[in-house]
Enzyme design. Structure first.
Site: not given
Length: 634
Positions: A250, A300, A336-338
Site C-alpha cells: 500500500h 487508507y 484506491t483502497d476500498w
C-alpha cells in the site's frame, strides 16, 4: 494510419500491437459474432491496442466512461441479487447494465472451480450484451493461504495452499516465490480471475500491526528481492494475454501506523515517521515499478508529522502525483483502497468512509479530490453518478476522465479480454488444486518452519516408541493418531506435549474488526501461568503461528523446543516435528523481548526494539539435516 499487426507482430510490445496467442474459448451457444468485416476497430484484433483504445474511447458516453472508474465487490450468486439489510448492494445486473461497471473484486469463497468459472463466464456474457460489450476484469484478494478475512483475504479452499507471504519471506528462496506466483496465476486464470489485489509490500516496522502476515517482513532488501519474483511470476516479463496483473500495495508503505493500529478504523488513521524514515518504505515500490508493476494502491492512512498534508494518501496530491508519478516515474493505474467515499458495512460491521483528514467533505467533493490527487479508480465504490455530476457541473473535465479511462481500457486489451473473455469450466476443474500444485504448496509450508530453540536437540522426534503418549493443544487428535501414537487428556499422562498457538492478540469487537489481530503481542498472565504448568510437567514442543512477531520470552525459556510457522496445516507441523521434513525458515522480523520494548520503538524504523529475544535471520537447523534438495528425510 492502420498498422498491420500480423506484419508487426515481432514488434508488438513496442508498438502497442498484440495478436492473439491462443484460440479463444467460446461457451456453447455463444459466438463472438461481433468480429466481422463490419466490426468497429476496437473489436478487430488485427488493429493495434492503442488504435482500439482510441476508437472505443471515442464511442463512449460520459456515463459509460464513469462506470470504468469503479471497482467493487462481486458476490457469487444470482445476477439480480441485491442482498438485504446491512448486506444490501446493487445487483450485478444493475452494476454492469445500468452503471456500466466492468471491474469487480470476487468477494466469495471458492469451493468449486468449475462452478466459479461458469459464474464468471455468465458475468462476461452479461457484459457483452451491453451497448459496447466491454469485458469484465475480475480481481481477488489473496486466496492461497490460511487467512480468512473478507476485507483482506480468503483461505485457499480448492486452490493449492501455501504459507502466507511472511512465510515465503522466512524461506528466503526467490525460486519458491516465483513458482508460487506462477501456480497462483494458473489457478486464477483457470477460473477467470485476471487481477491480483496483491502483493502487499509494506515493511512490518511496527510489530503490532494487524496486517503483517501478508507482508515480507521488515527488511526492505529482502522484500524488494522477493516482490520482483512475485510480480514476474504473475505477469511474466511483460503484461499480456497469459498474465494476471498485480496491484502492488500500500503506497507509500502501510507499515508505520501509529501505535500499530490499522487505518481501516478511525482510531488507526494516523501514519507516523518519528525516525524520519519514509525513504526506507519507498524502496519496495521502486523495485516493483522497475519490475513492471502496472497498478499501485495507496493505503487508507494519513501522514502526520511530515512535510505532507495530513490527509489520507489517496486524497493526497503530493503523494500520488508528485511522489509516485513524477518522482518515482510510475505511469500505470492508481487504484484506491476500498470505501473512501461512501459509508458502508463489512461483514455486518458499520464502517464509515475512510476519508481520513477530509471527513468534512461531501461524497461529491471526496470523489473530486481523489481524481485531483491523481488516482484512476475508486475501490469498493459503485457511484459513477458522482463522476457524471462532476463533469456536468464543470468541476472535473471530461479530458481528465479520459486519462484514467484510457489506462483502464488499455489494460483490458493488453490482457486479451476483448478477444478472449471466457474460460473453460472443465479445464478449471482440472487445473485448480491439481496434485502437483498442492504438493508444491505443502512443501513450502514445511520448509518455511523456523526452529527458534531446541534444547537438548529434542526435535526431531525420530526415535520414539510406538507406545509414546502425547498431550496436544491447538489441533485435532486424529493427526497424531494417524501416526499410531496415543493422545491423552492431561500433561501428567503424557511423554511429550505438542502445542500449536496463534500469536497473542487482543480480541476486538465487530464482524470485520474481530478478524484483525491487533493490540498486545504477549500472552496475559493467566495464560502464561497455565502454559507454565505444562512446560514444567512434560517435555513440550510449541509452534507459534507468527502472523505478528510474538513476545514470548517465557515460552522460549520454558519449552523444550519452539517453532515459528507462518501458515501451515497440522500435517506439516507433525512432519517437521517427527523429522519427515526439516525446518529451513529464518525469522523475517525481530522477536521482541517485551511489550515495553515494542511500545518504545519508532514505528517507521526496522529492527528498533531493544534487546530482541531473536533477531531477523535467526533459525536453527536439525543436528543431522536431510541431505536431499527437497529437505525430505528417508
Amino acid at each position: 494510419m492502420r498498422i498491420d499487426c500480423t506484419v508487426a507482430s515481432l514488434t508488438a510490445l513496442a508498438s502497442g500491437c498484440q495478436a492473439l496467442s491462443t484460440r479463444p474459448y467460446v461457451p456453447r451457444g455463444h459466438s463472438l459474432s461481433r468480429r466481422d468485416d463490419s466490426a468497429p476497430i476496437y473489436r478487430d484484433a488485427s488493429y493495434c491496442i492503442d488504435e482500439r483504445v482510441d476508437d472505443l474511447l471515442a464511442r463512449m458516453t460520459i456515463e459509460e466512461k464513469a462506470g470504468q472508474l469503479f471497482h467493487t465487490r462481486l458476490m457469487d450468486g444470482p445476477l439480480d441479487d441485491e442482498g438485504s439489510g446491512n448486506n444490501a448492494h446493487n445487483s450485478t445486473s444493475n452494476m454492469i447494465g445500468e452503471k456500466h461497471m466492468t471491474h469487480f473484486n470476487l468477494a466469495s469463497d471458492i469451493t468449486n472451480a468449475t462452478e466459479t468459472a461458469e459464474f464468471i463466464n455468465r458475468i462476461q456474457e452479461l457484459a457483452l450484451q451491453t451497448r459496447l460489450g466491454i469485458p469484465v476484469t475480475v480481481s481477488t484478494d489473496p486466496r492461497h493461504s490460511f487467512t480468512e478475512n473478507v476485507g483482506t483475504g480468503f483461505k485457499a479452499g480448492v486452490f493449492s495452499q501455501w504459507p502466507e507471504s511472511i512465510g515465503l519471506a522466512a524461506l528466503r528462496d526467490p525460486y519458491v516465490v516465483r513458482k508460487f506466483a506462477e501456480v497462483a496465476k494458473e489457478e486464477y486464470i483457470a477460473v477467470g480471475i485476471r487481477a491480483a489485489l496483491h502483493p502487499q509490500v509494506d515493511l512490518s516496522t511496527e510489530p503490532r500491526w494487524a496486517r503483517i502476515s501478508n507482508t515480507w517482513g521488515e527488511n526492505s532488501t529482502l522484500t524488494s528481492e522477493l516482490l520482483v519474483e512475485y510480480i514476474k511470476g504473475f505477469q511474466g516479463d511483460k503484461l499480456g494475454p497469459q498474465s494476471v496483473k498485480t496491484v502492488t500495495k500500500h503506497f507509500p508503505g502501510g507499515g508505520p501506523v501509529e501505535n500499530g493500529e490499522d487505518s481501516h478504523f478511525a482510531y488507526g488513521k494516523n501514519q507516523t515517521y518519528p525516525g524520519n524514515n519514509l525513504e526506507e518504505h519507498l524502496k519496495p515500490f521502486k523495485a516493483a515499478i522497475a519490475a513492471g508493476a502496472t497498478e499501485i494502491m495507496p493505503y487508507y492512512s494519513r501522514p502526520i508529522g511530515t512535510e505532507y498534508e495530513p490527509v489520507a494518501f489517496s486524497f493526497n496530491k503530493r503523494i500520488v502525483t508528485e511522489l509516485l508519478r513524477n518522482e518515482l516515474g510510475f505511469e500505470g493505474i492508481v487504484l484506491t483502497d476500498w470505501g473512501l467515499i461512501t459509508d458502508g458495512y463489512i461483514a455486518g460491521q458499520y464502517m464509515p468512509a475512510r476519508a481520513w483528514g477530509v471527513e468534512n467533505l461531501t461524497e461529491l467533493e471526496r470523489a473530486a479530490r481523489i481524481l485531483d490527487a491523481g488516482c484512476d479508480q475508486f475501490g469498493g465504490e459503485e457511484r459513477p453518478e458522482l463522476i457524471v455530476q462532476l463533469v456536468q457541473e464543470g468541476t472535473v473535465s471530461e479530458d481528465r476522465i479520459d486519462v484514467s479511462v484510457r489506462r483502464l481500457l488499455r489494460e483490458k486489451f493488453v490482457l486479451g479480454l476483448f478477444d478472449n473473455p471466457f474460460v473453460d469450466p472443465e479445464s478449471a476443474g482440472r487445473v485448480v488444486g491439481n496434485d502437483y500444485f498442492v504438493r508444491l504448496g505443502r512443501e513450502a509450508q514445511r520448509r518455511s518452519y523456523t526452529l527458534l530453540s531446541n534444547n537438548e536437540d529434542i526435535v526431531p522426534l525420530k526415535k520414539i516408541e510406538q507406545s509414546t503418549k502425547f498431550y496436544i493443544e491447538g489441533f485435532n487428535a486424529s493427526f497424531i493418531e494417524s501416526w499410531n501414537y496415543t493422545v491423552v487428556d492431561s500433561p501428567e499422562e503424557a511423554d511429550y506435549a505438542l502445542l500449536r498457538y496463534n500469536a497473542p492478540y487482543e480480541p476486538r469487537p465487530g464482524g470485520f474488526e474481530a478478524n484483525m489481530h491487533a493490540g498486545s503481542l504477549a500472552f496475559n498472565d493467566t495464560e502464561k501461568a497455565r502454559q507454565a504448568k505444562i512446560y514444567s510437567t512434560v517435555p513440550t514442543i510449541v509452534d507459534i503461528v507468527m502472523d505478528r512477531p510474538a513476545v514470548i520470552p517465557e515460552i522460549i525459556e520454558q519449552a523444550k523446543a519452539v517453532f515459528a510457522s507462518y501458515g501451515s496445516d497440522s500435517n506439516a507441523f507433525l512432519d517437521v516435528v517427527f523429522g519427515v521434513s526439516a525446518p529451513e525458515g529464518k525469522l523475517p522480523f525481530d522477536l521482541p523481548s517485551s511489550m515495553e520494548a515494542v511500545e518504545a520503538q519508532m514505528e517507521d524504523v526496522p529492527f528498533d526494539t531493544r534487546n530482541p529475544v531473536f533477531k531477523f535471520g535467526h533459525g536453527l537447523s536439525y543436528a543431522n539435516p536431510c541431505a536431499s534438495s527437497s529437505s525430505k528425510c528417508s
